[in-house]
Every structure is written in structure tokens, then in C-alpha cells.
Scaffold this motif. Structure first.
Motif, PDB file in Angstrom:
ATOM      1  N   ASP A  67       0.507  -1.014  -0.090  1.00  6.74           N
ATOM      2  CA  ASP A  67       0.059   0.071  -0.272  1.00  6.74           C
ATOM      3  C   ASP A  67       0.699   1.288   0.405  1.00  6.74           C
ATOM      4  OD1 ASP A  67      -2.122  -1.684   0.556  1.00  6.74           O
ATOM      5  OD2 ASP A  67      -3.145  -0.972   2.249  1.00  6.74           O
ATOM      6  N   GLU A  68       0.161   1.836  -0.273  1.00  3.38           N
ATOM      7  CA  GLU A  68       0.937   3.380  -0.171  1.00  3.38           C
ATOM      8  C   GLU A  68       0.785   4.455   0.929  1.00  3.38           C
ATOM      9  OE1 GLU A  68       3.675   4.584  -2.754  1.00  3.38           O
ATOM     10  OE2 GLU A  68       3.690   3.256  -3.675  1.00  3.38           O
ATOM     11  N   THR A  69       1.153   4.657   1.956  1.00  3.13           N
ATOM     12  CA  THR A  69       0.368   4.845   2.630  1.00  3.13           C
ATOM     13  C   THR A  69       1.302   6.479   3.206  1.00  3.13           C
ATOM     14  OG1 THR A  69       2.524   3.252   3.822  1.00  3.13           O
ATOM     15  CG2 THR A  69       0.060   2.556   3.790  1.00  3.13           C
ATOM     16  N   GLN A  70       0.053   7.044   4.158  1.00  2.00           N
ATOM     17  CA  GLN A  70       0.951   8.367   5.060  1.00  2.00           C
ATOM     18  C   GLN A  70       0.271   8.656   6.562  1.00  2.00           C
ATOM     19  OE1 GLN A  70      -0.149  11.558   2.200  1.00  2.00           O
ATOM     20  NE2 GLN A  70       1.586  12.392   1.838  1.00  2.00           N
ATOM     21  N   VAL A  71       1.416   9.451   6.858  1.00  2.00           N
ATOM     22  CA  VAL A  71       0.395   9.048   8.272  1.00  2.00           C
ATOM     23  C   VAL A  71       0.634  11.636   7.275  1.00  2.00           C
ATOM     24  CG1 VAL A  71       1.313   9.954  10.289  1.00  2.00           C
ATOM     25  CG2 VAL A  71       1.395   8.092   9.668  1.00  2.00           C
ATOM     26  N   LEU A  72      -0.636  12.130   8.063  1.00  2.00           N
ATOM     27  CA  LEU A  72      -1.447  13.985   8.359  1.00  2.00           C
ATOM     28  C   LEU A  72      -0.646  14.172   9.550  1.00  2.00           C
ATOM     29  CD1 LEU A  72      -3.855  13.154   5.705  1.00  2.00           C
ATOM     30  CD2 LEU A  72      -1.678  13.918   5.038  1.00  2.00           C
ATOM     31  N   ARG A  73      -0.819  15.018   9.740  1.00  2.00           N
ATOM     32  CA  ARG A  73      -1.619  15.461  11.039  1.00  2.00           C
ATOM     33  C   ARG A  73      -2.169  16.729  10.947  1.00  2.00           C
ATOM     34  NH1 ARG A  73       3.951  17.972  12.197  1.00  2.00           N
ATOM     35  NH2 ARG A  73       4.551  15.811  12.900  1.00  2.00           N
ATOM     36  N   LEU A  74      -3.301  17.219  11.815  1.00  2.00           N
ATOM     37  CA  LEU A  74      -4.128  18.455  12.366  1.00  2.00           C
ATOM     38  C   LEU A  74      -2.972  19.140  12.673  1.00  2.00           C
ATOM     39  CD1 LEU A  74      -6.630  19.708  11.587  1.00  2.00           C
ATOM     40  CD2 LEU A  74      -7.106  18.476  13.866  1.00  2.00           C
ATOM     41  N   GLU A  75      -2.742  20.535  11.927  1.00  2.00           N
ATOM     42  CA  GLU A  75      -1.947  21.351  12.561  1.00  2.00           C
ATOM     43  C   GLU A  75      -3.046  22.229  13.496  1.00  2.00           C
ATOM     44  OE1 GLU A  75       1.169  21.361  12.761  1.00  2.00           O
ATOM     45  OE2 GLU A  75       1.127  19.869  11.064  1.00  2.00           O
ATOM     46  N   GLU A  76      -2.201  23.393  14.364  1.00  2.00           N
ATOM     47  CA  GLU A  76      -2.950  24.219  15.217  1.00  2.00           C
ATOM     48  C   GLU A  76      -3.980  24.821  14.864  1.00  2.00           C
ATOM     49  OE1 GLU A  76      -1.646  26.168  18.428  1.00  2.00           O
ATOM     50  OE2 GLU A  76       0.305  24.117  18.818  1.00  2.00           O
ATOM     51  N   ASP A  77      -3.806  25.521  13.414  1.00  2.00           N
ATOM     52  CA  ASP A  77      -4.371  26.312  12.320  1.00  2.00           C
ATOM     53  C   ASP A  77      -5.396  25.934  11.418  1.00  2.00           C
ATOM     54  OD1 ASP A  77      -2.774  24.823  10.269  1.00  2.00           O
ATOM     55  OD2 ASP A  77      -1.703  25.922   9.759  1.00  2.00           O
ATOM     56  N   GLY A  78      -5.380  24.246  11.749  1.00  2.00           N
ATOM     57  CA  GLY A  78      -6.464  23.519  10.826  1.00  2.00           C
ATOM     58  C   GLY A  78      -6.144  23.079  10.054  1.00  2.00           C
ATOM     59  N   GLU A  79      -4.985  23.679   9.435  1.00  2.00           N
ATOM     60  CA  GLU A  79      -4.695  22.720   7.932  1.00  2.00           C
ATOM     61  C   GLU A  79      -3.899  21.360   8.486  1.00  2.00           C
ATOM     62  OE1 GLU A  79      -4.384  23.520   5.073  1.00  2.00           O
ATOM     63  OE2 GLU A  79      -5.741  25.405   6.087  1.00  2.00           O
ATOM     64  N   VAL A  80      -4.610  20.375   7.416  1.00  2.00           N
ATOM     65  CA  VAL A  80      -3.689  18.719   7.691  1.00  2.00           C
ATOM     66  C   VAL A  80      -2.374  18.784   6.691  1.00  2.00           C
ATOM     67  CG1 VAL A  80      -4.805  16.624   7.019  1.00  2.00           C
ATOM     68  CG2 VAL A  80      -6.128  18.056   8.146  1.00  2.00           C
ATOM     69  N   ARG A  81      -1.589  18.601   7.079  1.00  2.00           N
ATOM     70  CA  ARG A  81      -0.299  18.604   6.213  1.00  2.00           C
ATOM     71  C   ARG A  81       0.010  16.893   6.744  1.00  2.00           C
ATOM     72  NH1 ARG A  81      -0.137  23.224   8.881  1.00  2.00           N
ATOM     73  NH2 ARG A  81      -0.320  25.403   7.841  1.00  2.00           N
ATOM     74  N   PRO A  82       0.965  16.569   5.211  1.00  2.00           N
ATOM     75  CA  PRO A  82       1.471  15.641   5.964  1.00  2.00           C
ATOM     76  C   PRO A  82       2.947  15.060   6.909  1.00  2.00           C
ATOM     77  CG  PRO A  82       1.436  16.097   3.483  1.00  2.00           C
ATOM     78  CD  PRO A  82       1.247  17.383   4.326  1.00  2.00           C
ATOM     79  N   ALA A  83       2.865  14.512   7.803  1.00  2.00           N
ATOM     80  CA  ALA A  83       4.023  14.026   8.282  1.00  2.00           C
ATOM     81  C   ALA A  83       5.358  12.798   7.962  1.00  2.00           C
ATOM     82  CB  ALA A  83       3.776  13.854   9.894  1.00  2.00           C
ATOM     83  N   TRP A  84       4.087  12.071   7.169  1.00  2.00           N
ATOM     84  CA  TRP A  84       5.769  10.108   7.434  1.00  2.00           C
ATOM     85  C   TRP A  84       5.048  10.303   6.165  1.00  2.00           C
ATOM     86  CZ3 TRP A  84       5.358   5.922   7.143  1.00  2.00           C
ATOM     87  CH2 TRP A  84       6.174   5.194   6.633  1.00  2.00           C
ATOM     88  N   THR A  85       5.794  10.108   5.278  1.00  2.00           N
ATOM     89  CA  THR A  85       5.516   8.502   3.312  1.00  2.00           C
ATOM     90  C   THR A  85       6.110   7.430   3.353  1.00  2.00           C
ATOM     91  OG1 THR A  85       4.394  11.016   2.834  1.00  2.00           O
ATOM     92  CG2 THR A  85       4.953   9.097   1.248  1.00  2.00           C
ATOM     93  N   TYR A  86       5.716   6.563   3.628  1.00  2.00           N
ATOM     94  CA  TYR A  86       5.676   5.453   3.320  1.00  2.00           C
ATOM     95  C   TYR A  86       6.858   5.208   2.205  1.00  2.00           C
ATOM     96  CZ  TYR A  86       6.736   0.282   2.287  1.00  2.00           C
ATOM     97  OH  TYR A  86       7.808  -0.329   2.322  1.00  2.00           O
ATOM     98  N   GLY A  87       8.138   5.363   1.533  1.00  2.00           N
ATOM     99  CA  GLY A  87       9.222   5.754   0.654  1.00  2.00           C
ATOM    100  C   GLY A  87       9.530   5.923   1.132  1.00  2.00           C
ATOM    101  N   LEU A  88       9.293   7.443   1.256  1.00  2.00           N
ATOM    102  CA  LEU A  88      10.221   8.751   1.165  1.00  2.00           C
ATOM    103  C   LEU A  88      10.958   9.266   2.426  1.00  2.00           C
ATOM    104  CD1 LEU A  88       7.306  11.098  -0.934  1.00  2.00           C
ATOM    105  CD2 LEU A  88       9.792   9.693  -1.316  1.00  2.00           C
ATOM    106  N   ASP A  89       9.882   8.465   3.659  1.00  2.00           N
ATOM    107  CA  ASP A  89      10.411   8.970   5.353  1.00  2.00           C
ATOM    108  C   ASP A  89      11.322   7.724   5.606  1.00  2.00           C
ATOM    109  OD1 ASP A  89       9.553  12.136   4.696  1.00  2.00           O
ATOM    110  OD2 ASP A  89       8.003  11.257   5.220  1.00  2.00           O
TER     111      ASP A  89
END
Length: 95
Positions: A67-89
Motif C-alpha cells: 500500500d502507498e501509506t501516509q501519516v497526516l497531522r492536524l495542525e493548530e491552524d486547522g490545516e492537515v499536513r503530511p508528517a510521514w510518507t512510506y518510501g520517502l521518510d
């Protein structure tokens, strides 16, 4: 200022540049952290670091199964941003 909360009805896009990814979302609710995945909520975790480690570990295992997987983080400003991506991090993630 209270941190933003993301409800179960808020969709998290799974398409990035034509690639479908399985995503884990790490969110803070009050003073604890949760992982949202596939319509379910896992936790609570006592720190963001703890939640991130569990989410990355789960994403790594699915990534190893193809699977292509990714972990996202909900930031304090309400934006969802990538925190970790399989195969890249790095795995395990650097602290």
C-alpha cells in the motif's frame, strides 16, 4: 486558544498527484492525541510523539504489504499536513 478538532464527517482526501494513499490522521482532542484511520479512532495517546510513532508503525506495515501509506497531522491552524510518507521518510522516524 483551543486547538481545532476534526470531526468524523470531515473527509481527508486520499488522492495526491494521481496516487491513492492509505492515510492515518493524528489529531489532538483536549489534552490527548488520537489516530483516525478508516472511519475509526484509536487512542488516546498521552503525547503527539507517541501517537505519531504508532501511526507511522502501522503505516510502515501496510506499506510493506504494497500500500502507498501516509501519516497526516492536524495542525493548530486547522490545516492537515503530511508528517510521514512510506518510501520517502525514514523508518523508524527520527525524533
Amino acid at each position: 486558544m483551543p486547538r481545532p478538532l476534526i470531526g468524523d464527517d470531515v473527509p481527508v482526501s486520499t488522492v495526491v498527484s494521481g496516487v491513492t494513499r492509505t492515510r492515518y490522521l493524528v489529531v489532538r482532542q483536549e489534552d490527548v492525541w488520537f489516530i483516525k484511520f478508516d472511519g475509526e479512532e484509536f487512542g488516546p495517546y498521552q503525547s503527539e510523539r507517541e501517537a505519531m510513532l504508532f501511526a507511522v508503525d502501522a503505516a510502515q506495515k501496510l506499506g510493506e504489504q504494497g500500500d502507498e501509506t501516509q501519516v497526516l497531522r492536524l495542525e493548530e491552524d486547522g490545516e492537515v499536513r503530511p508528517a510521514w510518507t512510506y518510501g520517502l521518510d525514514a523508518y523508524p522516524p527520527k525524533s
